[in-house]
Design a protein around this motif. Structure first.
Motif, PDB file in Angstrom:
ATOM      1  N   LEU A  22       8.438  10.142  17.260  1.00  0.00           N
ATOM      2  CA  LEU A  22       7.248  10.979  17.370  1.00  0.00           C
ATOM      3  C   LEU A  22       5.979  10.129  17.445  1.00  0.00           C
ATOM      4  O   LEU A  22       5.082  10.408  18.249  1.00  0.00           O
ATOM      5  CB  LEU A  22       7.169  11.937  16.184  1.00  0.00           C
ATOM      6  N   ALA A  23       5.913   9.077  16.642  1.00  0.00           N
ATOM      7  CA  ALA A  23       4.748   8.191  16.668  1.00  0.00           C
ATOM      8  C   ALA A  23       4.623   7.490  18.015  1.00  0.00           C
ATOM      9  O   ALA A  23       3.527   7.367  18.573  1.00  0.00           O
ATOM     10  CB  ALA A  23       4.840   7.164  15.543  1.00  0.00           C
ATOM     11  N   PHE A  25       5.804   8.613  20.870  1.00  0.00           N
ATOM     12  CA  PHE A  25       5.461   9.642  21.851  1.00  0.00           C
ATOM     13  C   PHE A  25       3.965   9.926  21.821  1.00  0.00           C
ATOM     14  O   PHE A  25       3.326  10.049  22.870  1.00  0.00           O
ATOM     15  CB  PHE A  25       6.264  10.916  21.577  1.00  0.00           C
ATOM     16  N   MET A  26       3.405  10.023  20.625  1.00  0.00           N
ATOM     17  CA  MET A  26       1.970  10.284  20.507  1.00  0.00           C
ATOM     18  C   MET A  26       1.160   9.109  21.082  1.00  0.00           C
ATOM     19  O   MET A  26       0.119   9.321  21.715  1.00  0.00           O
ATOM     20  CB  MET A  26       1.584  10.521  19.049  1.00  0.00           C
ATOM     21  N   ALA A  27       1.628   7.887  20.884  1.00  0.00           N
ATOM     22  CA  ALA A  27       0.936   6.724  21.449  1.00  0.00           C
ATOM     23  C   ALA A  27       1.029   6.738  22.973  1.00  0.00           C
ATOM     24  O   ALA A  27       0.070   6.380  23.663  1.00  0.00           O
ATOM     25  CB  ALA A  27       1.531   5.439  20.883  1.00  0.00           C
ATOM     26  N   GLU A  28       2.171   7.143  23.504  1.00  0.00           N
ATOM     27  CA  GLU A  28       2.343   7.193  24.951  1.00  0.00           C
ATOM     28  C   GLU A  28       1.447   8.260  25.584  1.00  0.00           C
ATOM     29  O   GLU A  28       0.960   8.074  26.706  1.00  0.00           O
ATOM     30  CB  GLU A  28       3.806   7.476  25.284  1.00  0.00           C
ATOM     31  N   LEU A  29       1.223   9.364  24.892  1.00  0.00           N
ATOM     32  CA  LEU A  29       0.336  10.402  25.416  1.00  0.00           C
ATOM     33  C   LEU A  29      -1.100   9.909  25.557  1.00  0.00           C
ATOM     34  O   LEU A  29      -1.850  10.403  26.394  1.00  0.00           O
ATOM     35  CB  LEU A  29       0.355  11.633  24.500  1.00  0.00           C
ATOM     36  N   ARG A  30      -1.468   8.941  24.743  1.00  0.00           N
ATOM     37  CA  ARG A  30      -2.849   8.446  24.755  1.00  0.00           C
ATOM     38  C   ARG A  30      -2.972   7.139  25.522  1.00  0.00           C
ATOM     39  O   ARG A  30      -3.901   6.364  25.306  1.00  0.00           O
ATOM     40  CB  ARG A  30      -3.313   8.273  23.318  1.00  0.00           C
ATOM     41  N   LEU A  51      -4.619   5.128  16.285  1.00  0.00           N
ATOM     42  CA  LEU A  51      -3.310   5.751  16.480  1.00  0.00           C
ATOM     43  C   LEU A  51      -2.649   6.102  15.152  1.00  0.00           C
ATOM     44  O   LEU A  51      -2.030   7.148  15.012  1.00  0.00           O
ATOM     45  CB  LEU A  51      -2.407   4.837  17.302  1.00  0.00           C
ATOM     46  N   ASP A  54      -4.379   9.232  13.431  1.00  0.00           N
ATOM     47  CA  ASP A  54      -3.974  10.499  14.033  1.00  0.00           C
ATOM     48  C   ASP A  54      -2.585  10.910  13.564  1.00  0.00           C
ATOM     49  O   ASP A  54      -2.327  12.084  13.325  1.00  0.00           O
ATOM     50  CB  ASP A  54      -3.982  10.409  15.554  1.00  0.00           C
ATOM     51  N   SER A  55      -1.701   9.960  13.427  1.00  0.00           N
ATOM     52  CA  SER A  55      -0.351  10.284  12.964  1.00  0.00           C
ATOM     53  C   SER A  55      -0.370  10.736  11.508  1.00  0.00           C
ATOM     54  O   SER A  55       0.348  11.656  11.138  1.00  0.00           O
ATOM     55  CB  SER A  55       0.571   9.081  13.117  1.00  0.00           C
ATOM     56  N   SER A  58      -1.790  14.319  11.431  1.00  0.00           N
ATOM     57  CA  SER A  58      -0.906  15.357  11.949  1.00  0.00           C
ATOM     58  C   SER A  58       0.292  15.599  11.043  1.00  0.00           C
ATOM     59  O   SER A  58       0.870  16.681  11.043  1.00  0.00           O
ATOM     60  CB  SER A  58      -0.435  14.997  13.352  1.00  0.00           C
TER      61      SER A  58
END
Length: 83
Positions: A22-23, A25-30, A51, A54-55, A58
């Protein structure tokens, strides 16, 4: 008792892998945001804090439960330096 312990260990490992995924994935989105911030002069440390914060926000959990970030920091630092 050892069967219970081994299944508990496997469950914790699977949970940590899920949080790590999940971490990442969130980095890849940004990805674009990280690139723009690097071009504008952001340091790798400030991007890593961005980064990670934000994790944490959330997840709404206490920091000791974020053991996946210990492993993920090296991966995210490599991700940021490649951008």
């Amino acid at each position: 008792m050892t069967i219970f312990t081994s299944f508990a260990g496997v469950a914790i490992l699977i949970a940590c892998l899920g949080l790590y995924g999940l971490a990442m994935f969130m980095a890849e989105l940004r990805f674009k945001e990280v690139g723009i911030r690097k071009v504008l002069g952001a340091t790798e440390g400030s991007l890593l804090i961005l980064l990670t914060r934000d994790s944490f926000d959330s997840a709404h959990l206490l920091p000791p439960f974020h053991s996946h970030f210990v492993v993920g920091h090296g991966q995210m630092a490599g991700f940021i330096s490649l951008s």
